[in-house]
Enzyme design. Structure first.
Site, PDB file in Angstrom:
ATOM      1  CG  HIS A  88      -1.508  32.444 -12.814  1.00 39.04           C
ATOM      2  ND1 HIS A  88      -0.280  32.939 -12.470  1.00 39.04           N
ATOM      3  CD2 HIS A  88      -1.579  31.204 -12.261  1.00 39.04           C
ATOM      4  CE1 HIS A  88       0.376  32.040 -11.726  1.00 39.04           C
ATOM      5  NE2 HIS A  88      -0.388  30.972 -11.596  1.00 39.04           N
ATOM      6  CB  VAL A  98      -3.441  38.024 -16.708  1.00 41.26           C
ATOM      7  CG1 VAL A  98      -3.438  36.962 -15.613  1.00 41.26           C
ATOM      8  CG2 VAL A  98      -2.988  39.377 -16.151  1.00 41.26           C
TER       9      VAL A  98
HETATM   10  C1  BV8 Z   1      -3.671  27.409  -5.538  1.00 44.24           C
HETATM   11  C2  BV8 Z   1      -3.084  36.426 -11.425  1.00 44.24           C
HETATM   12  C3  BV8 Z   1      -4.868  25.519  -4.781  1.00 44.24           C
HETATM   13  C4  BV8 Z   1      -3.457  37.565 -10.549  1.00 44.24           C
HETATM   14  C5  BV8 Z   1      -1.503  35.233 -10.043  1.00 44.24           C
HETATM   15  C6  BV8 Z   1      -2.655  29.867   1.176  1.00 44.24           C
HETATM   16  C7  BV8 Z   1      -3.924  29.677   0.636  1.00 44.24           C
HETATM   17  C8  BV8 Z   1      -4.108  29.283  -0.670  1.00 44.24           C
HETATM   18  C9  BV8 Z   1      -3.030  29.066  -1.475  1.00 44.24           C
HETATM   19  C10 BV8 Z   1      -1.776  29.285  -0.956  1.00 44.24           C
HETATM   20  C11 BV8 Z   1      -1.563  29.651   0.357  1.00 44.24           C
HETATM   21  N1  BV8 Z   1      -0.221  29.780   0.565  1.00 44.24           N
HETATM   22  C12 BV8 Z   1       0.439  29.494  -0.577  1.00 44.24           C
HETATM   23  C13 BV8 Z   1      -0.496  29.195  -1.493  1.00 44.24           C
HETATM   24  C14 BV8 Z   1      -0.282  28.860  -2.815  1.00 44.24           C
HETATM   25  C15 BV8 Z   1      -0.385  30.173  -3.591  1.00 44.24           C
HETATM   26  C16 BV8 Z   1       1.024  30.727  -3.677  1.00 44.24           C
HETATM   27  O1  BV8 Z   1       1.823  30.178  -4.410  1.00 44.24           O
HETATM   28  N2  BV8 Z   1       1.310  31.808  -2.932  1.00 44.24           N
HETATM   29  C17 BV8 Z   1       2.664  32.368  -2.970  1.00 44.24           C
HETATM   30  C18 BV8 Z   1       2.589  33.878  -2.758  1.00 44.24           C
HETATM   31  C19 BV8 Z   1       3.500  31.669  -1.904  1.00 44.24           C
HETATM   32  N3  BV8 Z   1      -0.902  29.820  -4.869  1.00 44.24           N
HETATM   33  C20 BV8 Z   1      -2.210  29.947  -5.102  1.00 44.24           C
HETATM   34  O2  BV8 Z   1      -3.010  30.431  -4.366  1.00 44.24           O
HETATM   35  C21 BV8 Z   1      -2.630  29.372  -6.448  1.00 44.24           C
HETATM   36  N4  BV8 Z   1      -3.762  28.522  -6.276  1.00 44.24           N
HETATM   37  O3  BV8 Z   1      -2.681  27.066  -4.942  1.00 44.24           O
HETATM   38  O4  BV8 Z   1      -4.849  26.713  -5.541  1.00 44.24           O
HETATM   39  C22 BV8 Z   1      -5.283  25.921  -3.402  1.00 44.24           C
HETATM   40  C23 BV8 Z   1      -6.503  26.532  -3.241  1.00 44.24           C
HETATM   41  C24 BV8 Z   1      -6.906  26.838  -1.947  1.00 44.24           C
HETATM   42  C25 BV8 Z   1      -6.092  26.555  -0.856  1.00 44.24           C
HETATM   43  C26 BV8 Z   1      -4.836  25.973  -1.043  1.00 44.24           C
HETATM   44  C27 BV8 Z   1      -4.432  25.665  -2.325  1.00 44.24           C
HETATM   45  C28 BV8 Z   1      -3.025  30.490  -7.388  1.00 44.24           C
HETATM   46  C29 BV8 Z   1      -1.815  31.338  -7.696  1.00 44.24           C
HETATM   47  C30 BV8 Z   1      -2.170  32.305  -8.829  1.00 44.24           C
HETATM   48  C31 BV8 Z   1      -2.248  33.709  -8.302  1.00 44.24           C
HETATM   49  N5  BV8 Z   1      -2.465  34.640  -9.401  1.00 44.24           N
HETATM   50  N6  BV8 Z   1      -1.751  36.022 -11.088  1.00 44.24           N
HETATM   51  C32 BV8 Z   1      -3.176  38.853 -11.232  1.00 44.24           C
HETATM   52  O5  BV8 Z   1      -2.352  38.900 -12.166  1.00 44.24           O
HETATM   53  O6  BV8 Z   1      -3.782  39.831 -10.785  1.00 44.24           O
HETATM   54  S1  BV8 Z   1       0.070  34.949  -9.617  1.00 44.24           S
HETATM   55  C33 BV8 Z   1       1.082  36.214 -10.028  1.00 44.24           C
HETATM   56  O7  BV8 Z   1       2.373  35.795  -9.610  1.00 44.24           O
HETATM   57  C34 BV8 Z   1       1.239  36.526 -11.512  1.00 44.24           C
HETATM   58  O8  BV8 Z   1       0.574  35.626 -12.374  1.00 44.24           O
HETATM   59  C35 BV8 Z   1       2.747  36.355 -11.704  1.00 44.24           C
HETATM   60  O9  BV8 Z   1       3.082  35.971 -12.988  1.00 44.24           O
HETATM   61  C36 BV8 Z   1       2.964  35.262 -10.754  1.00 44.24           C
HETATM   62  C37 BV8 Z   1       4.350  34.865 -10.418  1.00 44.24           C
HETATM   63  O10 BV8 Z   1       5.068  36.000 -10.250  1.00 44.24           O
HETATM   64  P1  BV8 Z   1       6.199  36.252 -11.395  1.00 44.24           P
HETATM   65  O11 BV8 Z   1       5.600  36.055 -12.717  1.00 44.24           O
HETATM   66  O12 BV8 Z   1       7.363  35.436 -11.040  1.00 44.24           O
HETATM   67  O13 BV8 Z   1       6.448  37.762 -11.235  1.00 44.24           O
HETATM   68  P2  BV8 Z   1       7.381  38.406 -10.175  1.00 44.24           P
HETATM   69  O14 BV8 Z   1       7.075  39.849 -10.184  1.00 44.24           O
HETATM   70  O15 BV8 Z   1       7.332  37.629  -8.907  1.00 44.24           O
HETATM   71  O16 BV8 Z   1       8.845  38.179 -10.759  1.00 44.24           O
HETATM   72  C38 BV8 Z   1       9.200  38.758 -11.987  1.00 44.24           C
HETATM   73  C39 BV8 Z   1      10.536  38.150 -12.356  1.00 44.24           C
HETATM   74  O17 BV8 Z   1      10.931  38.692 -13.625  1.00 44.24           O
HETATM   75  C40 BV8 Z   1      11.644  38.489 -11.372  1.00 44.24           C
HETATM   76  O18 BV8 Z   1      12.346  37.315 -11.053  1.00 44.24           O
HETATM   77  C41 BV8 Z   1      12.545  39.447 -12.165  1.00 44.24           C
HETATM   78  O19 BV8 Z   1      13.925  39.292 -11.827  1.00 44.24           O
HETATM   79  C42 BV8 Z   1      12.313  38.986 -13.567  1.00 44.24           C
HETATM   80  N7  BV8 Z   1      12.566  39.975 -14.618  1.00 44.24           N
HETATM   81  C43 BV8 Z   1      12.447  41.325 -14.541  1.00 44.24           C
HETATM   82  N8  BV8 Z   1      12.765  41.865 -15.742  1.00 44.24           N
HETATM   83  C44 BV8 Z   1      13.083  40.826 -16.565  1.00 44.24           C
HETATM   84  C45 BV8 Z   1      12.953  39.627 -15.856  1.00 44.24           C
HETATM   85  N9  BV8 Z   1      13.196  38.426 -16.410  1.00 44.24           N
HETATM   86  C46 BV8 Z   1      13.585  38.400 -17.700  1.00 44.24           C
HETATM   87  N10 BV8 Z   1      13.722  39.515 -18.461  1.00 44.24           N
HETATM   88  C47 BV8 Z   1      13.485  40.737 -17.919  1.00 44.24           C
HETATM   89  N11 BV8 Z   1      13.649  41.851 -18.684  1.00 44.24           N
END
Ligand code: BV8
Length: 262
Positions: free
Chosen positions: A136, A120
């Site tokens: 997102h 974002v």
């Molecule tokens: C949806 C904005 C349909 C917020 C974000 C129960 C109810 C409802 C939904 C669900 C549920 N259970 C599961 C779900 C689905 C849910 C989901 O996926 N949950 C996960 C936790 C299992 N998804 C949703 O809810 C989505 N909507 O499904 O709607 C629906 C509706 C109702 C009911 C059912 C279904 C909405 C998901 C969006 C959430 N919002 N962001 C904010 O920013 O405040 S998500 C958030 O996670 C961020 O956007 C982030 O980008 C994203 C993913 O995380 P990553 O980007 O991967 O970041 P992370 O820290 O995890 O990892 C960083 C990586 O970088 C690491 O791997 C690291 O090694 C690497 N790294 C570090 N340094 C470097 C590097 N890589 C390269 N170079 C480097 N130097």
């Protein structure tokens, strides 16, 4: 199928890594390239990744518990202040060499690359990328938490300052225009991201743990259609199993060389 023979050791220089040149050859031959970035893309700009330990007042919270409408309705000030804290952080950060390399590649090949991001922070746009698919949402805009019954088209500019700001007429709260857990992704953006994922020959998956859906499903769809999925991440991810190649390097280090002169 992951080319595990080339999962490099930690301190190997990426130019000596066979997966590096193999990826460059795939990029050269690809007419359509999709890129999906996550929080790791901005790590080298000093933006904490989404699952880095939270700091300060929110140190014992999981982001999933804060980026959630129910949490916002229960504790609007607490969640709003978390976003204000992150907004202040984002005002001071700059795009890194990885953002710039992607923007320059797109300028050289405007028709070949589709960039989608889970972030974002708008650092891709700050680096010069255009047409960025923000899966997102973004940190800049706000919208009403509930539609106003009296004036449905009430402008957000009417909100009176506060934590969070409220409409002086009906008392409704503003909320960040960010996709929270449980929110559906913007339909048009997701449709375009799906189209690009299904049509590409190569998909770079940069800096994401591959945990959050439906975003994490896009590389899986691309791979199902025969695309080569390349993961750029120093650490293992939930998507490694579908990768053609793993480039276990920080994105700001490897992207400029990977995209150079392609
Ligand atoms: C949806 C904005 C349909 C917020 C974000 C129960 C109810 C409802 C939904 C669900 C549920 N259970 C599961 C779900 C689905 C849910 C989901 O996926 N949950 C996960 C936790 C299992 N998804 C949703 O809810 C989505 N909507 O499904 O709607 C629906 C509706 C109702 C009911 C059912 C279904 C909405 C998901 C969006 C959430 N919002 N962001 C904010 O920013 O405040 S998500 C958030 O996670 C961020 O956007 C982030 O980008 C994203 C993913 O995380 P990553 O980007 O991967 O970041 P992370 O820290 O995890 O990892 C960083 C990586 O970088 C690491 O791997 C690291 O090694 C690497 N790294 C570090 N340094 C470097 C590097 N890589 C390269 N170079 C480097 N130097």
């Amino acid at each position: 199928m992951t080319d595990t023979a080339h999962t490099p050791t930690k301190n190997q220089d990426f130019r000596a890594d066979p997966a590096f040149e193999a990826t460059r050859a795939l990029l050269r031959a690809a007419q359509r390239i999709a890129v999906m970035s996550g929080a790791g893309m901005s790590a080298e700009s000093g933006v904490p990744t989404f699952r880095d330990a939270q700091t300060g007042l929110w140190s014992n919270c999981r982001p999933e518990d804060l980026a959630d409408e129910r949490a916002y309705r229960q504790r609007p000030g607490w969640v709003w202040d978390w976003y204000m804290y992150r907004r202040e952080q984002l005002k001071t950060v700059k795009p890194n060499a990885g953002h710039i390399a992607l923007a320059e590649f797109q300028q050289r090949h405007p028709q070949r690359l589709t960039l989608m991001t889970q972030n974002v922070d708008r650092l891709h746009q700050a680096a010069g990328s255009t047409g960025v698919l923000e899966l997102h949402g973004n940190w800049v805009d706000d919208r009403w938490l509930d539609p106003c019954p009296k004036t449905p088209a009430c402008p957000v500019s009417r909100a009176a300052p506060g934590s969070p700001p409220r409409c002086p007429e009906c008392g409704h709260l503003l909320r960040p225009d960010i996709v929270w857990f449980g929110d559906s992704l913007p339909a048009q953006v997701l449709a375009e991201a799906e189209r690009a994922s299904l049509a590409c020959q190569v998909m770079l998956v940069i800096g994401t743990s591959g945990v959050v859906y439906p975003a994490a499903g896009l590389p899986i769809a691309a791979q199902h259609m025969g695309a080569a999925v390349i993961i750029i991440n120093p650490a293992p991810t939930e998507l490694d199993r579908i990768a053609r190649h793993l480039l276990r390097y920080p994105s700001a280090q490897v992207l400029p060389a990977l995209l150079d002169d392609i």
